[in-house]
Design a protein around this motif. Structure first.
Motif, short mmCIF file in Angstrom:
data_model
loop_
_atom_site.label_atom_id
_atom_site.label_comp_id
_atom_site.label_asym_id
_atom_site.label_seq_id
_atom_site.Cartn_x
_atom_site.Cartn_y
_atom_site.Cartn_z
N THR A 42 0.81 -1.22 0.00
CA THR A 42 0.00 0.00 0.00
C THR A 42 0.84 1.26 0.00
OG1 THR A 42 -0.02 -0.12 2.42
CG2 THR A 42 -1.90 -1.10 1.26
N ASN A 43 2.16 1.10 0.00
CA ASN A 43 3.08 2.22 0.10
C ASN A 43 2.77 3.13 1.29
OD1 ASN A 43 5.47 3.21 -0.95
ND2 ASN A 43 4.43 4.86 -2.07
N ALA A 44 2.60 2.52 2.45
CA ALA A 44 2.28 3.28 3.66
C ALA A 44 3.55 3.55 4.44
CB ALA A 44 1.32 2.46 4.53
N GLU A 45 3.65 4.76 5.01
CA GLU A 45 4.90 5.08 5.71
C GLU A 45 4.94 4.50 7.13
OE1 GLU A 45 4.99 9.35 5.51
OE2 GLU A 45 4.31 9.58 7.57
N GLY A 46 3.78 4.12 7.63
CA GLY A 46 3.77 3.55 8.98
C GLY A 46 2.69 2.51 9.14
N GLY A 47 2.80 1.76 10.23
CA GLY A 47 1.77 0.76 10.50
C GLY A 47 1.88 0.22 11.91
N THR A 48 0.76 -0.32 12.39
CA THR A 48 0.71 -0.88 13.74
C THR A 48 -0.09 -2.16 13.72
OG1 THR A 48 0.78 1.34 14.70
CG2 THR A 48 0.04 -0.41 16.14
N LEU A 49 0.34 -3.13 14.53
CA LEU A 49 -0.35 -4.41 14.64
C LEU A 49 -0.89 -4.58 16.06
CD1 LEU A 49 1.79 -7.30 13.10
CD2 LEU A 49 -0.56 -6.69 12.55
N TYR A 50 -2.13 -4.97 16.17
CA TYR A 50 -2.74 -5.28 17.46
C TYR A 50 -3.24 -6.72 17.43
CZ TYR A 50 -3.26 -0.17 17.69
OH TYR A 50 -3.04 1.18 17.69
N SER A 51 -3.23 -7.37 18.59
CA SER A 51 -3.90 -8.66 18.65
C SER A 51 -5.08 -8.56 19.62
CB SER A 51 -2.95 -9.77 19.07
OG SER A 51 -2.62 -9.64 20.43
N VAL A 52 -6.13 -9.29 19.31
CA VAL A 52 -7.30 -9.31 20.18
C VAL A 52 -7.03 -10.30 21.31
CG1 VAL A 52 -9.75 -9.91 20.35
CG2 VAL A 52 -8.88 -8.74 18.30
N GLU A 53 -7.08 -9.80 22.55
CA GLU A 53 -6.86 -10.65 23.73
C GLU A 53 -8.07 -10.48 24.63
OE1 GLU A 53 -4.02 -12.45 23.95
OE2 GLU A 53 -3.17 -11.53 22.15
#
Lengths: 389, 389
Positions: A42-53
């Motif tokens: 996606t040519n994104a300059e940033g990103g974050t990952l979350y997990s459902v707990e």
């Protein structure tokens, strides 16, 4: 939706990524790869990952090229898994985690008023950063369960301008996110299994050692010392893990020694001492014929951790390289800890004095290479000692 | 090479298969899916999977629609993992396993004389089957290591005629094979880890029980009985596995009871009996605060396996549903085995008599539901009893 150019190439690439993800056993590397690849599509300059707990969204990793360049570093995934937010529709990640919908935003500072979620600008303020366009996707398992959320920030066009995310990538990135969700879950299941395994070994070893007046922390320290020495000597990651798992069981054979000997307050008679020595043989016997590498190593350590480099140890009086390397390592780890800690029958000896004693025994009780490796990691040894007093 | 029609669709499907494969934890289902999908891409009527194990090729699974139809059955993967062939260039699978090359054959009975491999017609003769066209591919890990071999037999065209395999599918099937190789390896690593874990629990439990004059097989049988009852009561597969792992440690607290009591040949005095009872509490304490589900269950079983349905048990005198289900199950499994087997202090009681005693105690010592479940699985119980005498 416009057609993606070179879709076939992207699909082939997606499949290759899938294979790479399911092959990755290291959670941090896995998270980094997922974010990297999702951003690359996606040519994104940033990103974050979350997990459902359960009812919370756990923060797992973040990447941002702009902040990295500014700080002149490459951001790894943030390992602080204590950060989490509650899984409610108030946040974008929470909304997606709950509903499974995909959110596109042209500018996170201009979220339409009728949306239940809003943007938390704290990160921007703290980092003097400007979040603008955003794509937030659910990471779904094969049965449709939402296992996590992938948040991509600031897509850039070919000129480097921040633009809105192009919906044409949605299917590819969703598919990547699914592959990622399964890969993350697999790695975590393995980690949980290993940690349950180690905890079991540890607790049962402690239960046996209690009879001998030892402490929980002796076993912890000894296992860590052994792992350190192994690492320094050049064991690979898996082998270091093996010795860490196997060494807590070095005295497990004491389970077979009678209490009258184990708990005798006075000096043992020669006959009693001979019986006491048998704990090595009994330990070896408990794991005899086991197929699992960790149990083979446990058998070897139990049997040989009282052998000495000069051949004066027991049960077999092995010499030098006749003693398996894991036995030589465990011997030093065990003796150093016994010397340097309080026992019911003796106060601790100052560390400097213990180290001198170890050095003096190099080539006699201990293998010189093992002593050298131990000494090179002295800082780490002392940190472990402080952490488990 | 002709262009595949609807390549995009196939690629999207390939990616979905990849996700499904990495999600599958059951090795047999995984193998079946891999073969099914590889055959579906190439329209092959049969297929076989091999894994490379050192210098041998281990047979893992086979499927054949024609033979299935003839025998009116659906062939699952053959679970006989004892079949293997040596990894040499003499066989087609061996050749591919060694070289990583792909083999196409129009007719396996007409292999050119200059090839090092030949076709073993034994299977055809035994099954009155005619193997003709064949495609044999390596299953490569991401680093290029050959982890297995995929052999596809008798491609069919739309009219159902046997034709040669079309090379256009090679890339897709190779990619599927790679995904499959990683998925198989992951499932096997997990299985190995679990089996090492169980072996450790088992060996340490045996070591503790030896002191008590128990036998190795008591622990084996008891764990199997507990798993059987749990299964019959409706535990899911994971829960059954948990109780199978956890129940060997039911008496681990005996590690804390003094030998003079454990080994006393005469009847215990009331005070000694009170101390003996504490093995339940000590067992619970060994696993107190553990996070892993199997250890939580071990704590619960250790603590409650001497409680009785009518409240007359120990340590707490819990009644009926106050006793956790795993404790109720372990109680029955433990007592039935104690009754029905030889111990140093008593001969075994005939099984019929034991079953009567259990039934009589339904509603008193034991929970009626647990007794009923046990009785419904009596055949399996007796098989276990015979297998571990």
């Amino acid at each position: 939706m416009s057609r993606i150019e070179n879709l076939e190439e992207h699909l082939i690439r997606l499949n290759q990524i899938g294979i790479a993800l399911s092959n990755e056993q290291d959670l941090n590397k896995l998270l980094a790869t997922i974010l990297q690849e999702a951003r690359s599509f996606t040519n994104a300059e940033g990103g974050t990952l979350y997990s459902v707990e359960g009812k919370r969204l756990q923060f797992m990793a973040t990447q941002n090229d702009v902040l990295d360049q500014r700080n002149n570093q490459v951001s790894g995934p943030i390992a602080n898994t204590k950060l989490s937010l509650s899984l409610t529709k108030n946040s974008m990640a929470g909304y997606v985690g709950l509903t499974g919908e995909v959110i596109y935003l042209d500018d996170v500072y201009e979220i339409p008023a009728d949306r239940p979620y809003h943007f938390n600008s704290q990160f921007d303020r703290q980092n003097q950063y400007r979040s603008k366009s955003m794509l937030v996707l659910p990471m779904k398992g094969p049965d449709g369960t939402i296992l996590g959320v992938l948040q991509l920030i600031n897509a850039r066009d070919k000129k480097g301008e921040i633009v809105s995310f192009d919906p044409q990538w949605e299917e590819l990135v969703m598919s990547l996110a699914s592959q990622a969700a399964v890969a993350i879950r697999n790695v975590r299941l393995t980690e949980e299994l290993k940690s349950a395994y180690f905890d079991t070994i540890f607790r049962l070893s402690v239960a046996v050692e209690y009879k001998d007046g030892e402490t929980v922390n002796h076993i912890r320290r000894m296992a860590h010392y052994a792992a350190l020495i192994a690492e320094e000597i050049g064991f690979d990651k898996d082998q270091v893990e093996l010795i860490h798992y196997a060494s807590p069981m070095h005295d497990i054979g004491k389970i077979g020694i009678s209490e009258s000997i184990l708990h005798k307050p006075d000096q043992l008679t020669p006959a009693e001492y001979e019986e006491m020595k048998l704990h090595t043989v009994m330990g070896g016997r408990i794991f005899a014929g086991a197929k699992a590498p960790v149990l083979k190593m446990s058998a070897s350590i139990a049997l040989t951790h009282h052998e000495k480099h000069d051949g004066s140890g027991y049960p077999k009086g092995l010499k030098g390289d006749e003693i398996p390397i894991e036995g030589r390592i465990a011997a030093l780890a065990d003796v150093f800890d016994a010397l340097s800690s309080n026992r019911c029958y003796k106060p601790s000896i100052p560390v400097e004095k213990c180290l001198e004693m170890i050095k003096t025994e190099s080539g006699y009780h201990f293998h010189p290479e093992v002593v050298d490796a131990f000494m090179r990691r002295l800082d780490d040894v002392l940190t472990i000692r402080e952490n488990y007093p």
